[in-house]
Design an enzyme around this catalytic site. Structure first.
Site, PDB file in Angstrom:
ATOM      1  N   LYS A   1       6.251  -0.540 -13.765  1.00 33.78           N
ATOM      2  CA  LYS A   1       7.589  -1.083 -13.502  1.00 33.78           C
ATOM      3  C   LYS A   1       7.938  -2.126 -14.561  1.00 33.78           C
ATOM      4  O   LYS A   1       7.126  -2.990 -14.887  1.00 33.78           O
ATOM      5  CB  LYS A   1       7.649  -1.725 -12.118  1.00 33.78           C
TER       6      LYS A   1
ATOM      7  N   ASP B   1      -5.173  -5.696  -5.485  1.00 40.62           N
ATOM      8  CA  ASP B   1      -4.084  -6.665  -5.350  1.00 40.62           C
ATOM      9  C   ASP B   1      -4.676  -8.031  -5.058  1.00 40.62           C
ATOM     10  O   ASP B   1      -5.791  -8.140  -4.522  1.00 40.62           O
ATOM     11  CB  ASP B   1      -3.111  -6.278  -4.230  1.00 40.62           C
TER      12      ASP B   1
ATOM     13  N   GLY C   1       0.767  -1.237   0.000  1.00 37.53           N
ATOM     14  CA  GLY C   1       0.000   0.000   0.000  1.00 37.53           C
ATOM     15  C   GLY C   1       0.796   1.283   0.000  1.00 37.53           C
ATOM     16  O   GLY C   1       0.221   2.358   0.136  1.00 37.53           O
TER      17      GLY C   1
ATOM     18  N   ASP D   1      -7.966 -10.634  -8.397  1.00 35.37           N
ATOM     19  CA  ASP D   1      -7.262 -10.547  -9.674  1.00 35.37           C
ATOM     20  C   ASP D   1      -8.171  -9.833 -10.668  1.00 35.37           C
ATOM     21  O   ASP D   1      -9.280 -10.305 -10.952  1.00 35.37           O
ATOM     22  CB  ASP D   1      -6.950 -11.966 -10.149  1.00 35.37           C
TER      23      ASP D   1
ATOM     24  N   TRP E   1       2.364   2.963  -2.376  1.00 35.60           N
ATOM     25  CA  TRP E   1       2.068   3.927  -3.436  1.00 35.60           C
ATOM     26  C   TRP E   1       0.705   4.590  -3.213  1.00 35.60           C
ATOM     27  O   TRP E   1       0.560   5.791  -3.392  1.00 35.60           O
ATOM     28  CB  TRP E   1       2.136   3.246  -4.799  1.00 35.60           C
TER      29      TRP E   1
ATOM     30  N   ASP F   1       3.172  -1.174  -9.941  1.00 35.11           N
ATOM     31  CA  ASP F   1       4.488  -1.536  -9.397  1.00 35.11           C
ATOM     32  C   ASP F   1       4.564  -3.056  -9.230  1.00 35.11           C
ATOM     33  O   ASP F   1       5.311  -3.564  -8.410  1.00 35.11           O
ATOM     34  CB  ASP F   1       4.701  -0.827  -8.054  1.00 35.11           C
TER      35      ASP F   1
END
Length: 206
Positions: free
Chosen positions: A161, A80, A60, A96, A62, A121
Site C-alpha cells: 500500500k 504485526d 487479519g 516489529d 488479508w 497493507d
C-alpha cells in the site's frame, strides 16, 4: 467529549460503506479484504502451495482471505506490532520485524524457505498533517520493500500500500530496479477520495 465534525463524518461514512456492511455479513475481519480479493482475481496473485508473508497483518483480514483462497495448501506467516486473534493455518508473530528477536523467529518459521509473495497493507496512525502522514507512510513502505528485497524468492511478487505524494515516484523507481514488472492498482474498495493505491511488483530479479 464531543466528536469533531471530521470524525463524525468518517464514522457516518464508515458505517454506511457497502464494503463494511458486506464484510460484517460475510464474516471478514475488515473491508480491506475486498481490495486484496480484487487484486487476487485480476493479477492471479495466488497459486496452490505458495508461501505468503503478510506484514502489518492485524486485524487479519488479508491473512484470512489468503488462507481461504489457498485452502489446505501453502503457508502463511503474519506479522504485526499489534495483537491479532488467531486464524487457523496462519502462523502469527507479534512484534516489529526490524528487531533481531522477531526477525530470528521469522527466519525459524521460514525454515530456510523464501516466500513467494509478500503483502504489506501497513499504514501509520494518521495525524491529519499531510506532510507528516506521507513521510510516515513512505517509511513503512520502505521497510516493507527492504524486507521483500532481503527475503522474497527469485521471481516472487510484492504488493504494498502506498499513498501518492512526496517520495512516491522514487519508491516506484526502486521497485522497478528490483522487479521485472511494476503496476499501480486502485481497487474498487479503496475510497475514491483517498490517494491510497497499491503497487504490485512481480518477477523479483535476485
Amino acid at each position: 467529549m464531543a466528536r469533531s465534525k471530521s470524525s463524525s463524518r468518517w464514522l457516518q461514512e464508515h458505517f454506511s460503506d457497502p464494503f463494511v456492511k458486506r464484510a460484517q455479513v460475510e464474516g471478514w475481519r475488515s473491508r480491506a479484504v475486498f481490495k486484496l480479493d480484487e487484486l487476487i482475481e485480476r493479477d492471479h496473485l495466488l497459486r496452490p502451495g505458495m508461501f505468503v508473508v503478510d506484514l502489518g497483518a492485524a486485524p487479519g483480514g488479508w491473512s484470512q482471505m489468503v488462507r481461504e483462497r489457498l485452502g489446505d495448501s501453502g503457508r502463511i506467516v503474519a506479522l504485526d506490532i499489534l495483537p491479532m486473534q488467531g486464524i487457523g493455518g496462519v502462523d502469527f508473530i507479534l512484534g516489529d520485524f526490524r528487531e533481531d528477536a522477531v526477525l530470528r523467529r521469522l527466519e525459524e518459521l521460514l525454515g530456510g524457505n523464501r516466500p513467494d509473495l509478500v503483502l504489506s497493507d501497513m499504514a501509520p496512525n494518521m495525524s491529519g498533517v499531510g506532510a507528516v502522514d506521507q513521510d510516515r507512510s513512505m517509511a513503512l513502505a520502505e521497510l516493507a520493500a527492504e524486507f521483500a528485497e532481503a527475503h522474497l524468492a527469485k521471481g516472487g511478487a510484492f504488493l504494498v500500500k502506498l499513498f501518492q505524494g512526496q517520495g512516491f515516484d522514487e519508491y516506484i523507481r526502486r521497485l522497478r530496479s528490483q522487479f521485472a514488472h511494476v503496476s499501480i492498482r486502485k481497487p474498487k474498495a479503496s475510497r475514491a477520495r483517498s490517494n491510497e493505491v497499491y503497487a504490485l511488483a512481480t518477477g523479483k530479479h535476485l
